[in-house]
Motif scaffolding. Structure first.
Motif: not given
Length: 145
Positions: A9-28
């Motif tokens: 349910x979480x878009x990348x920006x929300x997931x990155x905030x919840x994980x304490x990371x930058x969205x680019x890190x999630x893409x990597x």
């Protein structure tokens, strides 16, 4: 209303905030196969609560434990193997319990008949008739294994 931890349910920006990371890190991490989010019809990434937990674990292993991304990938792969084996083990244990219960239900019980012959009797029952005076009577249940 309760949302399952597996619901993406979480878009990348929300997931990155919840994980304490930058969205680019999630893409990597997605490119490396560390965390593979579900995709929408438009190819947008959607993360679940389990994905967020995995991202936090990756961050802890990387920052606190000093494990590199290749090592983290290996750890995740091994954990997936352990989970799959545990699931299969649970299935096999259930199957064994089912088979044992069926065997116990269907266990054959034998006794000596009044004429000295071997007869099969219902479980928990004694043979019909009375044994002859002085006859030895042995009650024992045999199970095939």
């Amino acid at each position: 209303m309760h949302i399952s931890s597996t619901a993406a349910v979480y878009v990348i920006s929300v997931a990155a905030d919840l994980a304490g990371m930058h969205p680019q890190t999630l893409r990597q991490y997605d490119r490396l196969g560390l965390v593979i989010p579900e995709r929408t019809a438009g190819r947008g990434r959607r993360y679940s609560g389990q994905d967020i937990a995995k991202l936090r674990m990756i961050q802890q292993l990387s920052q606190d434990e000093g494990v590199n991304l290749v090592g983290i990938k290996k750890i995740i792969d091994l954990q997936n193997q352990v989970d799959a084996l545990q699931h299969r083990n649970d299935e096999l244990e259930d199957e064994i319990r089912t088979q044992q219960a069926a065997k116990e239900r269907d266990a054959r019980v034998f006794a000596a008949g009044t004429a000295g012959d071997v007869v099969s009797i219902a479980r928990g029952r004694r043979p019909q008739g009375r044994p002859e005076p002085g006859a030895m009577v042995l009650y024992n249940r045999f199970r095939r294994r």
